[in-house]
Design a protein around this motif. Structure first.
Motif, PDB file in Angstrom:
ATOM      1  N   LYS A 180       0.811  -1.217   0.000  1.00  0.00           N
ATOM      2  CA  LYS A 180       0.000   0.000   0.000  1.00  0.00           C
ATOM      3  C   LYS A 180       0.845   1.268   0.000  1.00  0.00           C
ATOM      4  CE  LYS A 180      -3.883  -2.274   2.339  1.00  0.00           C
ATOM      5  NZ  LYS A 180      -4.885  -2.179   3.439  1.00  0.00           N
ATOM      6  N   ASP A 181       2.125   1.117  -0.373  1.00  0.00           N
ATOM      7  CA  ASP A 181       3.026   2.272  -0.451  1.00  0.00           C
ATOM      8  C   ASP A 181       3.019   3.048   0.865  1.00  0.00           C
ATOM      9  OD1 ASP A 181       4.888   3.884  -1.695  1.00  0.00           O
ATOM     10  OD2 ASP A 181       3.380   5.274  -2.459  1.00  0.00           O
ATOM     11  N   GLY A 182       3.091   2.297   1.958  1.00  0.00           N
ATOM     12  CA  GLY A 182       3.106   2.917   3.281  1.00  0.00           C
ATOM     13  C   GLY A 182       4.451   2.759   3.957  1.00  0.00           C
ATOM     14  N   VAL A 183       4.477   2.958   5.266  1.00  0.00           N
ATOM     15  CA  VAL A 183       5.707   2.849   6.044  1.00  0.00           C
ATOM     16  C   VAL A 183       5.479   1.918   7.230  1.00  0.00           C
ATOM     17  CG1 VAL A 183       7.450   4.069   7.402  1.00  0.00           C
ATOM     18  CG2 VAL A 183       6.453   5.170   5.384  1.00  0.00           C
ATOM     19  N   TYR A 184       6.358   0.959   7.378  1.00  0.00           N
ATOM     20  CA  TYR A 184       6.327   0.053   8.522  1.00  0.00           C
ATOM     21  C   TYR A 184       6.988   0.743   9.716  1.00  0.00           C
ATOM     22  CZ  TYR A 184       8.027  -3.728  11.517  1.00  0.00           C
ATOM     23  OH  TYR A 184       8.335  -4.513  12.594  1.00  0.00           O
ATOM     24  N   ILE A 185       6.289   0.732  10.867  1.00  0.00           N
ATOM     25  CA  ILE A 185       6.802   1.343  12.096  1.00  0.00           C
ATOM     26  C   ILE A 185       7.267   0.216  13.014  1.00  0.00           C
ATOM     27  CG2 ILE A 185       6.321   2.898  14.022  1.00  0.00           C
ATOM     28  CD1 ILE A 185       6.041   4.222  11.251  1.00  0.00           C
ATOM     29  N   PRO A 186       8.577   0.015  13.153  1.00  0.00           N
ATOM     30  CA  PRO A 186       9.074  -1.108  13.968  1.00  0.00           C
ATOM     31  C   PRO A 186       8.775  -0.897  15.439  1.00  0.00           C
ATOM     32  CG  PRO A 186      10.887   0.266  13.244  1.00  0.00           C
ATOM     33  CD  PRO A 186       9.666   0.791  12.548  1.00  0.00           C
TER      34      PRO A 186
END
Length: 316
Positions: A137-143
């Motif tokens: 989804k062209d997003g960002v994973y937040i670890p």
């Protein structure tokens, strides 16, 4: 590695969102432990745990860089924090949780308009799925812990401890993936290096202890400790070198010791904490710290326990 400067910058970013949590003193607990025991009340933090600190610092940064969708993999507290700050900032969030995630934590994520996806039982299963969703989804994973912005945000707990109790001798911190303790270690060892920092893991979730003994990141099998927030398979690539460099000592507590500490804090102090928080109190109560007549701050990392499951934690 992050620096004290990074943590001060994080504080500027998150101060309008988070609470400065109180230090709680218990005379009875102090008498039992043979030390002056203070509890850093992150169970009273917004979203019920320290995780909002790091999540706010990280999500603010990625939104500033243009992100409109974020994901996280979490047993609950990190997911709640990401969902909360994403909602505040007006971006969408999907949280990948384990199949046995605590009902109350799932309900809280949904209350913050976060979407839920269940996947497996271990962080090794959840993390790849959350990363995949971000790519799709062209997003960002937040670890949950292994990121400089996350660590810097969690380190603000350490800033508050030193301001609230400037003559503290020992700080006791739970260890899961290492985000909280690596942030606190950075603050304390770069500010007051004589303050001793002790990490605590459950006996059956001892990946950091094994990693320290072997001198390299070591993975353990799935664990079913009641301290569900500490069910990591291994320490982080970013957090582990900080722990290696600065940590004074790491101790282990049993499941029964965790239960007894949790019960004491609930019954005697009227504070509802989760088992992951209780590991630091257990270490103090059962003589694991190796100190006497010292000012000791035990970090209570969170309070998001499903009250309907207390009967399972405290069987008759």
């Amino acid at each position: 590695m992050i620096t004290i400067h990074d943590i001060h910058q994080a504080r500027k970013q998150i101060t309008e969102i988070i609470h400065e949590t109180p230090i709680i003193k218990s005379q009875q607990l102090s008498a039992i432990c043979g030390n002056d025991i203070y509890l850093k009340g992150e169970h009273l933090q917004k979203t019920g745990a320290f995780k909002i600190r790091g999540a706010t610092n990280k999500v603010k940064q990625v939104v500033k860089d243009g992100a409109t969708f974020v994901t996280a993999a979490s047993s609950g507290n990190h997911g709640q924090a990401v969902a909360y700050i994403a909602n505040v900032l007006g971006v969408s969030a999907t949280i990948v949780v384990p199949e046995d995630a605590t009902w109350s934590k799932i309900q809280a994520i949904e209350a913050y308009n976060g979407k839920i996806e269940k996947c497996g039982f271990t962080s090794a299963e959840r993390l790849p799925r959350a990363q995949e969703l971000a790519r799709e989804k062209d997003g960002v994973y937040i670890p949950p812990y292994d990121d400089p912005f996350i660590i810097a945000g969690q380190g603000t707990v350490g800033l508050e401890i030193l301001e609230q109790l400037d003559d503290v001798d020992v700080v006791v911190v739970p260890i899961g993936g290492g985000g909280l303790i690596s942030g606190i270690l950075t603050v304390i060892k770069e500010t007051k290096p004589n303050v001793k920092v002790i990490g605590v893991e459950p006996e059956i979730a001892n990946d950091t202890l094994l990693s320290l003994e072997k001198g390299e990141i070591t993975t353990i099998p799935e664990t079913r400790t009641i301290a569900d927030g500490l069910r990591t398979s291994q320490p982080g690539d970013v957090t582990f070198p900080i722990v290696q460099k600065y940590l004074d000592e790491l101790v282990l507590v049993s499941e029964e010791e965790i239960r007894q500490a949790l019960f004491f804090v609930l019954e005697r102090m009227k504070q509802l904490i989760e088992p992951s928080s209780a590991v630091t109190v257990a270490a103090a109560m059962f003589g694991k710290l190796g100190v006497k007549d010292k000012k000791v701050t035990c970090v209570l990392s969170g309070g998001n326990v499903d009250v309907r499951k207390l009967g399972e934690i405290f069987p008759e």
